[in-house]
Design a protein around this motif. Structure first.
Motif, PDB file in Angstrom:
ATOM      1  N   ARG A  49     -48.754  52.112 -10.415  1.00  0.00           N
ATOM      2  CA  ARG A  49     -49.030  51.792 -11.804  1.00  0.00           C
ATOM      3  C   ARG A  49     -48.603  53.022 -12.587  1.00  0.00           C
ATOM      4  NH1 ARG A  49     -49.803  46.685 -13.098  1.00  0.00           N
ATOM      5  NH2 ARG A  49     -50.159  47.704 -15.082  1.00  0.00           N
ATOM      6  N   SER A  50     -47.695  52.822 -13.482  1.00  0.00           N
ATOM      7  CA  SER A  50     -47.050  53.987 -14.105  1.00  0.00           C
ATOM      8  C   SER A  50     -47.460  54.174 -15.553  1.00  0.00           C
ATOM      9  CB  SER A  50     -45.535  53.851 -13.980  1.00  0.00           C
ATOM     10  OG  SER A  50     -45.181  53.790 -12.620  1.00  0.00           O
ATOM     11  N   ASN A  51     -48.735  53.951 -15.851  1.00  0.00           N
ATOM     12  CA  ASN A  51     -49.194  54.138 -17.221  1.00  0.00           C
ATOM     13  C   ASN A  51     -49.512  55.595 -17.530  1.00  0.00           C
ATOM     14  OD1 ASN A  51     -50.839  51.109 -16.538  1.00  0.00           O
ATOM     15  ND2 ASN A  51     -49.095  51.279 -17.890  1.00  0.00           N
ATOM     16  N   GLU A  52     -49.449  56.452 -16.516  1.00  0.00           N
ATOM     17  CA  GLU A  52     -49.663  57.890 -16.722  1.00  0.00           C
ATOM     18  C   GLU A  52     -48.382  58.628 -16.350  1.00  0.00           C
ATOM     19  OE1 GLU A  52     -53.983  58.847 -15.237  1.00  0.00           O
ATOM     20  OE2 GLU A  52     -53.171  57.171 -14.138  1.00  0.00           O
ATOM     21  N   PHE A  53     -48.136  59.737 -17.023  1.00  0.00           N
ATOM     22  CA  PHE A  53     -46.898  60.495 -16.803  1.00  0.00           C
ATOM     23  C   PHE A  53     -47.225  61.680 -15.898  1.00  0.00           C
ATOM     24  CE2 PHE A  53     -43.510  63.382 -18.783  1.00  0.00           C
ATOM     25  CZ  PHE A  53     -42.550  62.920 -17.909  1.00  0.00           C
ATOM     26  N   LEU A  54     -47.237  61.405 -14.591  1.00  0.00           N
ATOM     27  CA  LEU A  54     -47.659  62.454 -13.662  1.00  0.00           C
ATOM     28  C   LEU A  54     -46.516  63.338 -13.184  1.00  0.00           C
ATOM     29  CD1 LEU A  54     -50.309  60.588 -11.489  1.00  0.00           C
ATOM     30  CD2 LEU A  54     -50.680  62.241 -13.268  1.00  0.00           C
ATOM     31  N   THR A  55     -45.293  62.837 -13.260  1.00  0.00           N
ATOM     32  CA  THR A  55     -44.190  63.696 -12.806  1.00  0.00           C
ATOM     33  C   THR A  55     -44.034  64.888 -13.745  1.00  0.00           C
ATOM     34  OG1 THR A  55     -42.740  62.168 -13.951  1.00  0.00           O
ATOM     35  CG2 THR A  55     -42.814  61.989 -11.563  1.00  0.00           C
ATOM     36  N   THR A  64     -47.937  71.730 -18.761  1.00  0.00           N
ATOM     37  CA  THR A  64     -49.214  71.303 -19.343  1.00  0.00           C
ATOM     38  C   THR A  64     -50.096  70.680 -18.267  1.00  0.00           C
ATOM     39  OG1 THR A  64     -48.205  69.204 -19.964  1.00  0.00           O
ATOM     40  CG2 THR A  64     -48.364  70.867 -21.683  1.00  0.00           C
ATOM     41  N   GLY A  65     -51.363  71.006 -18.328  1.00  0.00           N
ATOM     42  CA  GLY A  65     -52.334  70.401 -17.406  1.00  0.00           C
ATOM     43  C   GLY A  65     -52.417  71.062 -16.046  1.00  0.00           C
ATOM     44  N   LEU A 218     -55.693  65.588  -9.723  1.00  0.00           N
ATOM     45  CA  LEU A 218     -54.808  64.543 -10.228  1.00  0.00           C
ATOM     46  C   LEU A 218     -55.240  63.210  -9.628  1.00  0.00           C
ATOM     47  CD1 LEU A 218     -51.292  66.144  -9.637  1.00  0.00           C
ATOM     48  CD2 LEU A 218     -52.376  65.805 -11.845  1.00  0.00           C
ATOM     49  N   SER A 219     -54.939  62.124 -10.307  1.00  0.00           N
ATOM     50  CA  SER A 219     -55.225  60.823  -9.713  1.00  0.00           C
ATOM     51  C   SER A 219     -54.175  59.822 -10.154  1.00  0.00           C
ATOM     52  CB  SER A 219     -56.624  60.345 -10.113  1.00  0.00           C
ATOM     53  OG  SER A 219     -56.733  60.285 -11.508  1.00  0.00           O
ATOM     54  N   ARG A 220     -54.028  58.809  -9.349  1.00  0.00           N
ATOM     55  CA  ARG A 220     -52.989  57.816  -9.628  1.00  0.00           C
ATOM     56  C   ARG A 220     -53.425  56.473  -9.084  1.00  0.00           C
ATOM     57  NH1 ARG A 220     -46.824  58.220  -9.723  1.00  0.00           N
ATOM     58  NH2 ARG A 220     -46.432  56.155 -10.576  1.00  0.00           N
TER      59      ARG A 220
ATOM     60  N   VAL B  51     -58.302  67.808 -18.323  1.00  0.00           N
ATOM     61  CA  VAL B  51     -57.090  67.177 -18.862  1.00  0.00           C
ATOM     62  C   VAL B  51     -55.871  67.706 -18.100  1.00  0.00           C
ATOM     63  CG1 VAL B  51     -55.817  66.599 -20.957  1.00  0.00           C
ATOM     64  CG2 VAL B  51     -58.269  67.038 -21.081  1.00  0.00           C
ATOM     65  N   SER B  52     -55.690  67.176 -16.904  1.00  0.00           N
ATOM     66  CA  SER B  52     -54.579  67.625 -16.056  1.00  0.00           C
ATOM     67  C   SER B  52     -53.404  66.664 -16.114  1.00  0.00           C
ATOM     68  CB  SER B  52     -55.073  67.733 -14.607  1.00  0.00           C
ATOM     69  OG  SER B  52     -55.597  66.492 -14.185  1.00  0.00           O
ATOM     70  N   GLU B  53     -53.576  65.566 -16.790  1.00  0.00           N
ATOM     71  CA  GLU B  53     -52.517  64.553 -16.880  1.00  0.00           C
ATOM     72  C   GLU B  53     -52.365  64.118 -18.339  1.00  0.00           C
ATOM     73  OE1 GLU B  53     -54.622  61.613 -14.837  1.00  0.00           O
ATOM     74  OE2 GLU B  53     -54.408  62.512 -12.860  1.00  0.00           O
ATOM     75  N   ASP B  54     -51.147  63.724 -18.691  1.00  0.00           N
ATOM     76  CA  ASP B  54     -50.889  63.186 -20.033  1.00  0.00           C
ATOM     77  C   ASP B  54     -51.400  64.122 -21.134  1.00  0.00           C
ATOM     78  OD1 ASP B  54     -49.656  60.980 -19.026  1.00  0.00           O
ATOM     79  OD2 ASP B  54     -51.251  59.558 -19.484  1.00  0.00           O
ATOM     80  N   TRP B  55     -51.241  65.410 -20.923  1.00  0.00           N
ATOM     81  CA  TRP B  55     -51.789  66.391 -21.855  1.00  0.00           C
ATOM     82  C   TRP B  55     -51.334  66.125 -23.291  1.00  0.00           C
ATOM     83  CZ3 TRP B  55     -51.345  70.034 -25.553  1.00  0.00           C
ATOM     84  CH2 TRP B  55     -52.330  71.017 -25.640  1.00  0.00           C
ATOM     85  N   ARG B  69     -45.049  54.542 -21.783  1.00  0.00           N
ATOM     86  CA  ARG B  69     -45.873  54.096 -20.652  1.00  0.00           C
ATOM     87  C   ARG B  69     -47.045  53.198 -21.034  1.00  0.00           C
ATOM     88  NH1 ARG B  69     -44.492  56.764 -15.844  1.00  0.00           N
ATOM     89  NH2 ARG B  69     -42.795  58.218 -16.223  1.00  0.00           N
ATOM     90  N   TYR B 218     -53.074  47.796 -18.374  1.00  0.00           N
ATOM     91  CA  TYR B 218     -52.920  49.226 -18.663  1.00  0.00           C
ATOM     92  C   TYR B 218     -54.002  49.943 -17.851  1.00  0.00           C
ATOM     93  CZ  TYR B 218     -52.889  53.563 -21.419  1.00  0.00           C
ATOM     94  OH  TYR B 218     -52.820  54.877 -21.824  1.00  0.00           O
ATOM     95  N   ILE B 219     -53.575  50.745 -16.881  1.00  0.00           N
ATOM     96  CA  ILE B 219     -54.532  51.377 -15.959  1.00  0.00           C
ATOM     97  C   ILE B 219     -54.365  52.891 -15.995  1.00  0.00           C
ATOM     98  CG2 ILE B 219     -55.370  51.486 -13.574  1.00  0.00           C
ATOM     99  CD1 ILE B 219     -54.067  48.797 -13.053  1.00  0.00           C
ATOM    100  N   THR B 221     -56.491  56.658 -14.858  1.00  0.00           N
ATOM    101  CA  THR B 221     -57.609  57.249 -14.112  1.00  0.00           C
ATOM    102  C   THR B 221     -57.856  58.646 -14.673  1.00  0.00           C
ATOM    103  OG1 THR B 221     -56.014  57.958 -12.428  1.00  0.00           O
ATOM    104  CG2 THR B 221     -57.225  55.940 -11.988  1.00  0.00           C
ATOM    105  N   GLN B 223     -60.340  62.265 -14.803  1.00  0.00           N
ATOM    106  CA  GLN B 223     -61.257  63.085 -14.014  1.00  0.00           C
ATOM    107  C   GLN B 223     -62.170  63.916 -14.917  1.00  0.00           C
ATOM    108  OE1 GLN B 223     -57.872  61.891 -12.572  1.00  0.00           O
ATOM    109  NE2 GLN B 223     -57.503  63.980 -13.177  1.00  0.00           N
TER     110      GLN B 223
END
Lengths: 295, 241
Positions: A49-55, A64-65, A218-220, B51-55, B69, B218-219, B221, B223
């Motif tokens: 599920r690619s609703n978060e930009f983890l790369t 950042t992060g 991190l989570s995915r 806030v480690s993701e999508d900062w 996204r 829209y999912i 996650t 922390q």
């Protein structure tokens, strides 16, 4: 006692033992079935599920992060993507962390003991440059600290209730983010796999005493797919891409030409772009200049 | 016969012991009592977003039109492209980005308490919102729509919290106007884990289903780390900017 009597007694005894054995087997099977039912099935094909930009690899300097320490930040800012032209560094960018960071799905299968039926290991299949990861469930210890390090590292797992908890060591030095935020060969990764219906969530906690100021979480999420995914991916194969000169391509950390790109393009303050740990927490909002947001 | 008897006794004893062991893992949720007393995990306390993701989508307001996204429909993209924070402020809609579908993604602290034996209360300092998770409640949400809607909660074995929220006012998934409609439904899962070296992590999985403005689920996650106390609690009103 005649021979018939002896035969009857032997038969009776054998029959009793067989019945006892069968009863024990059935009951033990029931126990085993209960034990298995207490865990979650995680094998199968899971699409990302690619609703978060983890790369986080959209710009050269976007850390950042990531709670980098000073040494990690210097290494990150000295990185030049031209290093990927060096044969010895071409496969460096995809350590085990890439299971949650990459844009890929998970193909997970298990190996079971043919007699006992218990899971010996799970394997998360490879995808492109990411190597396959084996999760050993049979209680074996991690190897000596002097053992070989690989891109996938060495991973053991155990069930905690319905959650599969894995621990990875022995990874080669690589990247926390493939644009240059470094990871050392002392980094470890604890992963928790939670399943809710057809959604699988992998939460990783990365610790690196060399380059991180604090654990990075991190989570995915992934969704179960009825379409089977390939369990294999092409291995990372190095190739000569031309000479890069006599030194590894790099920037002096304070002269990285891309350091302000996040600021000019998105209004992200430099402290956040370069991964200062305090920028991960809400109170940092108050330090962000009001001019930074939306345009 | 003696062999049979011994085998049966030994096996049944083993079953009883193993069932007891398995029961210990599951017992809290199965125990009789109120949702508060039978809680399989303790969510109460102060939690801070990590806030480690999508900062850049969370800590600052992204530029108008950056709904990367978020699987918006064509109709929703038009709404996002017309985002006007000043107009939202003027209309008293400055909390549109702090609704139930988005609040847990905000760079905020959360204070979780039991309001009563059947209601878990979640307060945010950023936006000063209050969510109420109703256990043993009627599935039909009563009353007028609100930013936080109406949430039904249930413990899941062995240790997870599921929350289903409807009856929300329409709001934003991101502060820059990426919308969700009042028909959206939010499903959340709360899971906990230990943090290496001490401490606890709360993982919140948020699944937004909005047939009107989203092309698919829209999912996200998110922390959170547990804090010892509320010394960093910093109530800040909603802002549309």
């Amino acid at each position: 006692m005649g021979s018939n009597a002896v035969y009857r007694k032997m038969s009776q005894s054998t029959s009793t033992k067989l019945t006892a054995t069968k009863l024990a087997a059935v009951l033990l099977c029931l126990i085993a079935c209960r034990t298995v039912a207490a865990q979650m099935e995680i094998t199968g094909s899971w699409v990302p599920r690619s609703n978060e930009f983890l790369t986080g690899d959209g710009l050269p300097v976007d850390f950042t992060g990531i709670p980098l320490n000073e040494e990690g930040r210097i290494r990150a800012l000295s990185y030049s993507e031209s290093q990927l032209a060096m044969v010895e560094r071409q496969c460096q960018g995809w350590p085990a962390f890439y299971v949650v960071q990459g844009p890929f799905g998970l193909k997970i299968w298990s190996e079971t003991d043919p007699l006992k039926g218990n899971v010996i290991s799970y394997t998360i299949g490879a995808w492109e440059d990411r190597a396959p990861m084996t999760i050993w469930m049979d209680g074996r210890p991690h190897p000596s600290q002097y053992a070989e390090h690989t891109r996938s590292g060495f991973t053991t797992g155990k069930w905690e209730g319905n959650t599969l908890v894995t621990y990875t060591t022995h990874m080669k030095a690589g990247f926390l983010r493939k644009t240059g935020a470094p990871s050392s060969d002392e980094a470890t990764m604890t992963t928790r796999f939670y399943r809710h219906g057809d959604i699988l969530i992998a939460m990783v906690i990365i610790e690196d005493p060399i380059y991180l100021a604090e654990p990075w979480i991190l989570s995915r999420s992934f969704q179960l797919s009825a379409t089977p995914m390939s369990p294999i991916g092409p291995p990372c194969v190095t190739a000569y891409e031309g000479s890069v000169g006599e030194t590894a391509p790099h920037y002096l950390p304070e002269k990285n030409p891309f350091v302000d790109e996040m600021t000019t393009k998105y209004g992200v303050p430099r402290d956040a772009s370069i991964g200062k740990p305090e920028t991960l927490y809400p109170e940092y909002r108050k330090k962000i200049p009001p001019a930074a947001p939306a345009r | 016969m003696r062999v049979l008897l011994v085998a049966t006794v030994v096996t049944l004893s083993s079953v009883a012991l193993l069932q007891r062991a398995a029961g210990q893992e599951r017992a809290p949720a199965a125990a009789a009592g109120t949702p508060k007393t039978s809680a399989p995990m303790d969510l109460t306390g102060y939690w801070v977003a990590h806030v480690s993701e999508d900062w850049r989508f969370r800590m600052i307001t992204p530029p108008k039109g950056d709904y990367t996204r978020v699987p918006l429909t064509e109709q929703a993209r038009k709404i996002a492209d017309a985002w006007d924070p000043a107009a939202d402020e003027a209309s008293g809609l400055q909390c549109k980005a702090y609704g139930a579908a988005a609040i847990m993604r905000m760079p905020s602290r959360f204070h979780i308490t039991w309001q009563d034996d059947n209601t878990l209360r979640v307060d945010s300092d950023f936006g000063m919102q209050t969510r109420l998770f109703h256990f043993n409640a009627s599935p039909s949400p009563p009353g007028e729509r609100t930013w936080q809607g109406y949430s039904n909660a249930e413990w899941q074995k062995p240790a997870s919290l599921k929350v289903a929220t409807t009856n929300m006012r329409s709001g934003y998934l991101r502060k820059n106007g990426a919308p969700y409609s009042e028909n959206a439904a939010v499903t959340e899962y709360f899971d906990m884990a230990p943090l290496p070296g001490g401490g606890q992590v709360l993982l919140v999985t948020t699944i937004v289903d909005d047939p009107q403005y989203l092309q698919g689920l829209y999912i996200v996650t998110s922390q959170f780390k547990k804090e010892a106390d509320g010394s960093k609690w910093d109530p800040t009103p909603c802002t549309a900017k």
